[in-house]
Scaffold this motif. Structure first.
Motif, mmCIF file in Angstrom:
data_model
loop_
_atom_site.group_PDB
_atom_site.id
_atom_site.type_symbol
_atom_site.label_atom_id
_atom_site.label_comp_id
_atom_site.label_asym_id
_atom_site.label_seq_id
_atom_site.Cartn_x
_atom_site.Cartn_y
_atom_site.Cartn_z
ATOM 1 N N SER A 108 -6.584 7.288 -0.379
ATOM 2 C CA SER A 108 -7.806 6.641 -0.876
ATOM 3 C C SER A 108 -7.717 6.278 -2.357
ATOM 4 O O SER A 108 -8.170 5.204 -2.760
ATOM 5 C CB SER A 108 -9.030 7.504 -0.611
ATOM 6 O OG SER A 108 -8.897 8.758 -1.247
ATOM 7 N N GLU A 109 -7.130 7.134 -3.171
ATOM 8 C CA GLU A 109 -7.012 6.816 -4.602
ATOM 9 C C GLU A 109 -6.125 5.604 -4.828
ATOM 10 O O GLU A 109 -6.470 4.711 -5.606
ATOM 11 C CB GLU A 109 -6.467 8.020 -5.383
ATOM 12 C CG GLU A 109 -7.501 9.093 -5.619
ATOM 13 C CD GLU A 109 -6.966 10.195 -6.514
ATOM 14 O OE1 GLU A 109 -6.268 9.880 -7.498
ATOM 15 O OE2 GLU A 109 -7.250 11.365 -6.222
ATOM 16 N N GLU A 110 -4.970 5.585 -4.160
ATOM 17 C CA GLU A 110 -4.059 4.454 -4.313
ATOM 18 C C GLU A 110 -4.703 3.156 -3.849
ATOM 19 O O GLU A 110 -4.563 2.116 -4.487
ATOM 20 C CB GLU A 110 -2.753 4.682 -3.524
ATOM 21 C CG GLU A 110 -1.878 5.762 -4.105
ATOM 22 C CD GLU A 110 -2.199 7.153 -3.562
ATOM 23 O OE1 GLU A 110 -3.298 7.359 -2.987
ATOM 24 O OE2 GLU A 110 -1.360 8.047 -3.721
ATOM 25 N N ILE A 111 -5.413 3.228 -2.726
ATOM 26 C CA ILE A 111 -6.080 2.029 -2.196
ATOM 27 C C ILE A 111 -7.151 1.550 -3.166
ATOM 28 O O ILE A 111 -7.236 0.361 -3.477
ATOM 29 C CB ILE A 111 -6.678 2.319 -0.804
ATOM 30 C CG1 ILE A 111 -5.553 2.594 0.201
ATOM 31 C CG2 ILE A 111 -7.550 1.150 -0.339
ATOM 32 C CD1 ILE A 111 -6.026 3.164 1.522
ATOM 33 N N ILE B 197 -0.920 -1.820 10.445
ATOM 34 C CA ILE B 197 -1.471 -1.373 11.728
ATOM 35 C C ILE B 197 -0.351 -0.798 12.590
ATOM 36 O O ILE B 197 -0.489 0.274 13.174
ATOM 37 C CB ILE B 197 -2.182 -2.531 12.458
ATOM 38 C CG1 ILE B 197 -3.436 -2.940 11.696
ATOM 39 C CG2 ILE B 197 -2.532 -2.125 13.892
ATOM 40 C CD1 ILE B 197 -4.055 -4.248 12.167
ATOM 41 N N TYR B 198 0.769 -1.511 12.631
ATOM 42 C CA TYR B 198 1.910 -1.039 13.428
ATOM 43 C C TYR B 198 2.371 0.328 12.948
ATOM 44 O O TYR B 198 2.622 1.235 13.749
ATOM 45 C CB TYR B 198 3.059 -2.054 13.362
ATOM 46 C CG TYR B 198 4.285 -1.592 14.087
ATOM 47 C CD1 TYR B 198 4.354 -1.668 15.476
ATOM 48 C CD2 TYR B 198 5.366 -1.052 13.402
ATOM 49 C CE1 TYR B 198 5.478 -1.228 16.153
ATOM 50 C CE2 TYR B 198 6.496 -0.617 14.076
ATOM 51 C CZ TYR B 198 6.541 -0.702 15.453
ATOM 52 O OH TYR B 198 7.646 -0.257 16.123
ATOM 53 N N LEU C 100 -5.777 -5.672 1.793
ATOM 54 C CA LEU C 100 -5.122 -5.396 3.067
ATOM 55 C C LEU C 100 -5.972 -4.494 3.960
ATOM 56 O O LEU C 100 -6.059 -4.706 5.167
ATOM 57 C CB LEU C 100 -3.753 -4.749 2.846
ATOM 58 C CG LEU C 100 -2.683 -5.632 2.208
ATOM 59 C CD1 LEU C 100 -1.402 -4.831 1.977
ATOM 60 C CD2 LEU C 100 -2.396 -6.858 3.055
ATOM 61 N N PHE C 101 -6.599 -3.500 3.380
ATOM 62 C CA PHE C 101 -7.343 -2.519 4.163
ATOM 63 C C PHE C 101 -8.767 -2.951 4.517
ATOM 64 O O PHE C 101 -9.375 -2.380 5.417
ATOM 65 C CB PHE C 101 -7.394 -1.172 3.423
ATOM 66 C CG PHE C 101 -6.187 -0.315 3.667
ATOM 67 C CD1 PHE C 101 -6.177 0.611 4.697
ATOM 68 C CD2 PHE C 101 -5.053 -0.434 2.882
ATOM 69 C CE1 PHE C 101 -5.058 1.408 4.936
ATOM 70 C CE2 PHE C 101 -3.931 0.340 3.106
ATOM 71 C CZ PHE C 101 -3.935 1.268 4.137
#
Length: 130
Positions: free
Chosen positions: A17-20, A106-107, A29-30
């Protein structure tokens, strides 16, 4: 498979979560994954014609119609369709690079594979418009 993706997505959020949050590219992307993992978000986006609805629906479309994708992604696309997700092709609306990276993520999530196999996602040939 759908519930498995939901669990994997939650696990990724708890781990990264921090990196995102600190990386604009990862946020991009997310972003649609919040709709992929939560049908209520997806339905709200659909009702308001939010761009994220179309982004999610395009990902589902890609999973269902791109025969070059790994079987796991095509199965996940069918699972999403069974859950009520739409498959809307929107080529040109979303960056092909972003869509490819989202499919890779996703993969990676649904296969428990720490690294995405590059042979399953060969680089697409660039077409130049002179």
């Amino acid at each position: 498979m759908y519930q498995f993706f939901q669990q994997c997505f939650q696990q990724y959020l708890s781990l990264y979560s921090e990196e995102i949050a600190e990386n604009e590219r990862l946020l991009t992307l997310f972003a649609p994954f919040y709709g992929l993992a939560n049908p209520k978000n997806y339905e709200a986006w659909k009702l308001s014609s939010d761009i994220r609805y179309f982004e999610v629906s395009h990902l589902v479309y890609c999973m269902l119609h791109d025969d070059t994708l790994p079987q796991e992604l095509r199965e996940f696309g069918r699972s999403l369709q069974e859950q009520g997700y739409d498959a809307i092709g929107a080529s040109g609306t979303f960056s092909e690079e972003t869509v490819t990276d989202q499919l890779k993520l996703i993969y990676t999530m649904i296969t428990k594979n720490g690294m995405t196999r590059p042979d399953l996602f060969p680089p697409r040939e660039e077409t130049s418009s002179d």
